[in-house]
Design a protein around this motif. Structure first.
Motif, PDB file in Angstrom:
ATOM      1  N   GLN A 176      30.097  41.217  49.103  1.00 26.38           N
ATOM      2  CA  GLN A 176      31.608  41.210  48.702  1.00 26.38           C
ATOM      3  C   GLN A 176      31.875  40.873  47.217  1.00 26.38           C
ATOM      4  O   GLN A 176      32.936  41.363  46.865  1.00 26.38           O
ATOM      5  N   LEU A 177      31.149  40.272  46.529  1.00 22.03           N
ATOM      6  CA  LEU A 177      31.302  40.012  45.136  1.00 22.03           C
ATOM      7  C   LEU A 177      31.317  41.262  44.437  1.00 22.03           C
ATOM      8  O   LEU A 177      32.326  41.666  43.549  1.00 22.03           O
ATOM      9  N   LEU A 178      30.145  42.048  44.749  1.00 25.12           N
ATOM     10  CA  LEU A 178      30.065  43.403  43.957  1.00 25.12           C
ATOM     11  C   LEU A 178      31.385  44.226  44.226  1.00 25.12           C
ATOM     12  O   LEU A 178      31.819  44.947  43.643  1.00 25.12           O
ATOM     13  N   LYS A 179      31.584  44.313  45.634  1.00 22.76           N
ATOM     14  CA  LYS A 179      32.936  45.138  46.024  1.00 22.76           C
ATOM     15  C   LYS A 179      34.020  44.835  45.348  1.00 22.76           C
ATOM     16  O   LYS A 179      34.974  45.475  44.955  1.00 22.76           O
ATOM     17  N   SER A 180      34.248  43.492  45.161  1.00 27.11           N
ATOM     18  CA  SER A 180      35.490  43.010  44.655  1.00 27.11           C
ATOM     19  C   SER A 180      35.502  43.440  43.206  1.00 27.11           C
ATOM     20  O   SER A 180      36.821  43.557  42.619  1.00 27.11           O
ATOM     21  N   LYS A 181      34.306  43.654  42.628  1.00 28.55           N
ATOM     22  CA  LYS A 181      34.385  44.285  41.170  1.00 28.55           C
ATOM     23  C   LYS A 181      34.590  45.590  41.148  1.00 28.55           C
ATOM     24  O   LYS A 181      34.338  46.277  40.072  1.00 28.55           O
ATOM     25  N   SER A 182      34.727  46.319  42.132  1.00 29.05           N
ATOM     26  CA  SER A 182      34.755  47.669  42.480  1.00 29.05           C
ATOM     27  C   SER A 182      33.566  48.486  41.953  1.00 29.05           C
ATOM     28  O   SER A 182      33.628  49.681  41.455  1.00 29.05           O
ATOM     29  N   LEU A 183      32.399  47.820  42.187  1.00 31.07           N
ATOM     30  CA  LEU A 183      31.273  48.708  41.822  1.00 31.07           C
ATOM     31  C   LEU A 183      30.789  49.612  43.114  1.00 31.07           C
ATOM     32  O   LEU A 183      30.995  49.206  44.056  1.00 31.07           O
ATOM     33  N   LYS A 184      30.343  50.577  42.341  1.00 30.40           N
ATOM     34  CA  LYS A 184      29.709  51.644  43.609  1.00 30.40           C
ATOM     35  C   LYS A 184      28.405  52.031  42.914  1.00 30.40           C
ATOM     36  O   LYS A 184      28.148  52.336  41.698  1.00 30.40           O
ATOM     37  N   MET A 210      29.696  46.402  50.930  1.00 22.01           N
ATOM     38  CA  MET A 210      30.127  47.289  49.785  1.00 22.01           C
ATOM     39  C   MET A 210      30.537  48.749  50.427  1.00 22.01           C
ATOM     40  O   MET A 210      31.110  49.627  49.766  1.00 22.01           O
ATOM     41  N   VAL A 219      22.179  46.315  38.089  1.00 27.98           N
ATOM     42  CA  VAL A 219      22.290  45.124  38.809  1.00 27.98           C
ATOM     43  C   VAL A 219      21.173  44.736  39.575  1.00 27.98           C
ATOM     44  O   VAL A 219      20.202  45.569  40.632  1.00 27.98           O
ATOM     45  N   THR A 267      27.103  38.329  48.088  1.00 28.47           N
ATOM     46  CA  THR A 267      26.880  39.081  46.870  1.00 28.47           C
ATOM     47  C   THR A 267      27.527  40.489  47.297  1.00 28.47           C
ATOM     48  O   THR A 267      28.119  40.968  46.194  1.00 28.47           O
TER      49      THR A 267
END
Length: 144
Positions: A41-49, A72, A5, A39
């Motif tokens: 919030q969007l990455l968290k909504s995609k369940s990214l870690k 995140m 990312v 950004t």
């Protein structure tokens, strides 16, 4: 397979005024802070870690990353800073508005410095030089 990312810093005070920032450290504007939070919030909504995080040494980049990681819920993640990821060095253009630089050097010359791959602003670096610097960092630090 991994996921990479890439995120540019949020709007800085100098971005909002069309000032060449280069490797200076202007602060994020309120808009820049909100951009970073959205950004995250969007990455968290995609369940990214994230397993790892890299940043340039510039405050606006570190602050943007910090805000993203906070959103995140990964604010404790170790961040590796490398000056080779710093933004392009604009040399003598740093601190000038685009308009002032255009008055000093001509509109066409400033356009070439900003857009061409190999034109070098006075005392600065071309996009080609920046690409080589950041590619070296990517290949030696991130890719392995």
């Amino acid at each position: 397979m991994g996921l990479l990312v890439l995120v540019r810093h949020g709007q800085s005070e100098w971005n909002s005024k069309r000032i060449f920032s280069g490797q200076s450290n202007p602060k994020l504007t309120a808009q820049g802070v909100e951009e970073a939070k959205r950004t995250g919030q969007l990455l968290k909504s995609k369940s990214l870690k994230f397993d790892m995080a890299y940043s340039s040494c510039l405050a606006r980049a570190r602050n943007t990353l910090g805000l993203i990681l906070t959103e995140m819920e990964q604010s404790q993640l170790h961040v590796i800073e490398d000056k080779r990821f710093n933004e392009r060095d604009y040399g003598e253009l740093t601190g000038l508005t685009v308009e002032a630089a255009s008055q000093n050097y001509g509109v066409e010359q400033v356009h070439r410095w900003r857009q061409s791959f190999d034109e070098v602003p006075p005392g600065g670096e071309s996009l080609e030089m920046t690409a080589k610097r950041t590619s070296n960092a990517f290949n030696s630090c991130v890719l392995p």
